[in-house]
Scaffold this motif. Structure first.
Motif, short mmCIF file in Angstrom:
data_model
loop_
_atom_site.label_atom_id
_atom_site.label_comp_id
_atom_site.label_asym_id
_atom_site.label_seq_id
_atom_site.Cartn_x
_atom_site.Cartn_y
_atom_site.Cartn_z
N GLU A 2 64.01 38.80 33.64
CA GLU A 2 65.03 39.62 33.00
C GLU A 2 64.68 41.10 33.13
N PRO A 3 65.67 41.94 33.42
CA PRO A 3 65.42 43.38 33.53
C PRO A 3 65.28 44.03 32.15
N LYS A 4 64.03 44.26 31.75
CA LYS A 4 63.75 44.84 30.44
C LYS A 4 63.44 46.32 30.62
N LYS A 44 58.42 52.95 15.41
CA LYS A 44 57.31 53.61 16.10
C LYS A 44 57.82 54.60 17.15
N GLY A 45 59.15 54.69 17.30
CA GLY A 45 59.71 55.68 18.22
C GLY A 45 59.98 55.15 19.62
N PHE A 46 59.94 53.82 19.78
CA PHE A 46 60.31 53.25 21.06
C PHE A 46 60.93 51.87 20.87
N ALA A 47 61.60 51.41 21.93
CA ALA A 47 62.29 50.12 21.86
C ALA A 47 62.33 49.50 23.25
N PHE A 48 62.72 48.24 23.29
CA PHE A 48 62.95 47.54 24.55
C PHE A 48 64.38 47.04 24.55
N VAL A 49 65.07 47.29 25.65
CA VAL A 49 66.44 46.82 25.82
C VAL A 49 66.47 45.92 27.05
N THR A 50 66.93 44.69 26.88
CA THR A 50 67.03 43.76 28.00
C THR A 50 68.48 43.70 28.43
N MET A 51 68.71 44.03 29.70
CA MET A 51 70.06 44.04 30.25
C MET A 51 70.33 42.71 30.95
N ASN A 52 71.59 42.45 31.26
CA ASN A 52 72.00 41.19 31.87
C ASN A 52 71.60 41.09 33.34
N SER A 53 71.56 42.22 34.06
CA SER A 53 71.23 42.18 35.49
C SER A 53 70.41 43.41 35.88
N GLN A 54 69.76 43.30 37.02
CA GLN A 54 68.97 44.42 37.53
C GLN A 54 69.85 45.62 37.82
N GLU A 56 72.61 46.50 36.28
CA GLU A 56 72.96 47.14 35.01
C GLU A 56 71.76 47.92 34.45
N ALA A 57 70.56 47.39 34.63
CA ALA A 57 69.36 48.09 34.17
C ALA A 57 69.19 49.40 34.93
N GLU A 58 69.38 49.38 36.23
CA GLU A 58 69.26 50.59 37.04
C GLU A 58 70.34 51.61 36.66
N LYS A 59 71.52 51.12 36.38
CA LYS A 59 72.61 52.00 35.95
C LYS A 59 72.26 52.66 34.61
N ALA A 60 71.68 51.88 33.69
CA ALA A 60 71.29 52.41 32.38
C ALA A 60 70.22 53.49 32.53
N ILE A 61 69.28 53.29 33.43
CA ILE A 61 68.24 54.30 33.66
C ILE A 61 68.88 55.59 34.15
N GLN A 62 69.78 55.47 35.11
CA GLN A 62 70.46 56.66 35.65
C GLN A 62 71.30 57.36 34.58
N MET A 63 71.95 56.59 33.74
CA MET A 63 72.84 57.16 32.74
C MET A 63 72.10 57.79 31.55
N PHE A 64 70.98 57.18 31.12
CA PHE A 64 70.41 57.56 29.84
C PHE A 64 69.03 58.20 29.88
N ASN A 65 68.30 58.10 31.00
CA ASN A 65 67.01 58.77 31.07
C ASN A 65 67.25 60.28 31.03
N ASN A 77 62.94 53.71 31.34
CA ASN A 77 62.47 53.18 32.61
C ASN A 77 62.21 51.68 32.49
N ILE A 78 61.87 51.06 33.61
CA ILE A 78 61.59 49.63 33.61
C ILE A 78 60.32 49.40 32.79
N ALA A 79 60.37 48.43 31.89
CA ALA A 79 59.21 48.11 31.05
C ALA A 79 58.11 47.50 31.90
N GLN A 80 56.88 47.92 31.63
CA GLN A 80 55.72 47.39 32.32
C GLN A 80 55.03 46.37 31.42
N PRO A 81 54.42 45.34 32.02
CA PRO A 81 53.70 44.37 31.18
C PRO A 81 52.58 45.05 30.40
#
Length: 96
Positions: A2-4, A44-54, A56-65, A77-81
């Motif tokens: 999942e694109p987190k 704590k000042g951060f969150a994780f959002v899981t999108m339905n598709s890669q 949509e995740a890339e679109k969210a990064i472009q729109m909101f970063n 950005n894309i969440a790292q393990p």
């Protein structure tokens, strides 16, 4: 997989609903997890959002970063393990 997304630099007053409203502009959201301090219950000042598709995740990064939300500039950005930290033991010296 999942694109987190990692969403950082959040105002402590930002809610899960605030993020759902914002990120739904980029596509379908599977989940939103605002990370809170267990002792205080405050964000704590951060969150994780899981999108339905890669896409949509890339679109969210472009729109909101770099976009402002609640007077703070978001970092998206894309969440790292999470890295495993070596366990340390606090040993007290023998007092004998």
């Amino acid at each position: 997989m999942e694109p987190k997304l990692y969403v950082g630099n959040l105002s402590f007053s930002t809610t899960e609903q605030d993020l759902r409203t914002l990120f739904s502009q980029a596509g379908t959201i599977k989940s939103v997890d605002v990370i809170v301090d267990h002792q205080t219950g405050r964000s704590k000042g951060f969150a994780f959002v899981t999108m339905n598709s890669q896409e949509e995740a890339e679109k969210a990064i472009q729109m909101f970063n770099g976009k402002e939300l609640n007077t703070r500039t978001l970092k998206v950005n894309i969440a790292q393990p999470k890295e495993e930290k070596p366990r340390t033991f606090n040993r007290r010296p023998n007092r004998y």
